[in-house]
Design a protein around this motif. Structure first.
Motif, PDB file in Angstrom:
ATOM      1  N   TYR A  70     -96.426 115.589 -67.694  1.00 12.36           N
ATOM      2  CA  TYR A  70     -97.482 116.392 -67.084  1.00 12.36           C
ATOM      3  C   TYR A  70     -98.720 116.287 -67.953  1.00 12.36           C
ATOM      4  O   TYR A  70     -98.706 116.681 -69.115  1.00 12.36           O
ATOM      5  CB  TYR A  70     -97.041 117.854 -66.980  1.00 12.36           C
ATOM      6  N   ARG A  71     -99.780 115.751 -67.393  1.00  8.90           N
ATOM      7  CA  ARG A  71    -101.034 115.591 -68.130  1.00  8.90           C
ATOM      8  C   ARG A  71    -101.915 116.807 -67.904  1.00  8.90           C
ATOM      9  O   ARG A  71    -101.910 117.398 -66.829  1.00  8.90           O
ATOM     10  CB  ARG A  71    -101.739 114.323 -67.681  1.00  8.90           C
ATOM     11  N   ALA A  72    -102.706 117.145 -68.910  1.00 10.88           N
ATOM     12  CA  ALA A  72    -103.584 118.315 -68.824  1.00 10.88           C
ATOM     13  C   ALA A  72    -104.627 118.159 -67.721  1.00 10.88           C
ATOM     14  O   ALA A  72    -104.988 119.132 -67.064  1.00 10.88           O
ATOM     15  CB  ALA A  72    -104.263 118.561 -70.166  1.00 10.88           C
TER      16      ALA A  72
ATOM     17  N   ASP B   6    -100.653 119.048 -61.613  1.00  6.65           N
ATOM     18  CA  ASP B   6     -99.852 119.085 -60.388  1.00  6.65           C
ATOM     19  C   ASP B   6     -99.286 117.729 -59.995  1.00  6.65           C
ATOM     20  O   ASP B   6     -98.596 117.621 -58.986  1.00  6.65           O
ATOM     21  CB  ASP B   6    -100.692 119.638 -59.224  1.00  6.65           C
ATOM     22  N   SER B   7     -99.597 116.671 -60.752  1.00  7.71           N
ATOM     23  CA  SER B   7     -99.110 115.334 -60.424  1.00  7.71           C
ATOM     24  C   SER B   7     -98.488 114.682 -61.651  1.00  7.71           C
ATOM     25  O   SER B   7     -99.136 113.892 -62.320  1.00  7.71           O
ATOM     26  CB  SER B   7    -100.225 114.442 -59.921  1.00  7.71           C
TER      27      SER B   7
ATOM     28  N   PRO C  93     -96.668 106.578 -60.812  1.00  7.40           N
ATOM     29  CA  PRO C  93     -97.594 107.709 -60.749  1.00  7.40           C
ATOM     30  C   PRO C  93     -96.962 109.005 -60.239  1.00  7.40           C
ATOM     31  O   PRO C  93     -97.548 110.067 -60.358  1.00  7.40           O
ATOM     32  CB  PRO C  93     -98.684 107.228 -59.795  1.00  7.40           C
ATOM     33  N   SER C  94     -95.734 108.912 -59.681  1.00  5.63           N
ATOM     34  CA  SER C  94     -95.068 110.111 -59.167  1.00  5.63           C
ATOM     35  C   SER C  94     -93.557 109.891 -59.125  1.00  5.63           C
ATOM     36  O   SER C  94     -93.083 108.753 -59.219  1.00  5.63           O
ATOM     37  CB  SER C  94     -95.557 110.425 -57.746  1.00  5.63           C
ATOM     38  N   PHE C  95     -92.817 110.979 -58.970  1.00  6.33           N
ATOM     39  CA  PHE C  95     -91.367 110.851 -58.870  1.00  6.33           C
ATOM     40  C   PHE C  95     -90.982 110.070 -57.623  1.00  6.33           C
ATOM     41  O   PHE C  95     -90.050 109.259 -57.654  1.00  6.33           O
ATOM     42  CB  PHE C  95     -90.685 112.222 -58.860  1.00  6.33           C
ATOM     43  N   THR C  96     -91.709 110.262 -56.538  1.00  7.13           N
ATOM     44  CA  THR C  96     -91.414 109.532 -55.302  1.00  7.13           C
ATOM     45  C   THR C  96     -91.518 108.032 -55.521  1.00  7.13           C
ATOM     46  O   THR C  96     -90.638 107.269 -55.113  1.00  7.13           O
ATOM     47  CB  THR C  96     -92.370 109.969 -54.171  1.00  7.13           C
TER      48      THR C  96
END
Length: 108
Positions: A15-17, A21-22, A39-42
């Motif tokens: 989780y980047r500051a 949310d992404s 870039p995402s879990f999906t």
């Protein structure tokens, strides 16, 4: 982490500051180096599916590449991914070589 295999490494959501949310998905190899995977879990899940969950497939996205045993499993179960990963590795290696040569010319 998402996945932790003592003989492979660990996969984690980061989780980047600037984008809380992404979360991104990163892989920490056995040398404790971090490698960006998705870039995402999906997107990570999709990568895992196309690699059929072969143990160690994450190394395809590192400079080290896959170990011989992982390559054998991929050759058996997902040869098209192995070929695509090998092609990508050759392109990355060529780009890095060109960058080193350009730096060497600048120093001369």
């Amino acid at each position: 982490g998402i996945e932790h295999a003592p003989r492979v490494g660990r996969v984690a959501l980061v989780y980047r500051a600037d984008a809380p949310d992404s979360p991104e998905v990163w892989f920490q190899d056995l040398g404790c180096y971090w490698h960006y995977l998705a870039p995402s879990f999906t997107n990570y899940f999709r990568l895992m599916v196309v690699h059929l969950g072969v143990v160690g497939w994450q190394y395809c996205y590192t400079g080290a590449g896959c170990d011989p045993i992982t390559r054998q499993w991929m050759r058996l179960y997902c040869p098209e991914r192995l070929a695509a990963n090998d092609e990508n590795a050759r392109e990355v290696e060529a780009a890095e070589k060109a960058e080193r040569e350009a730096e060497a010319e600048g120093l001369a």
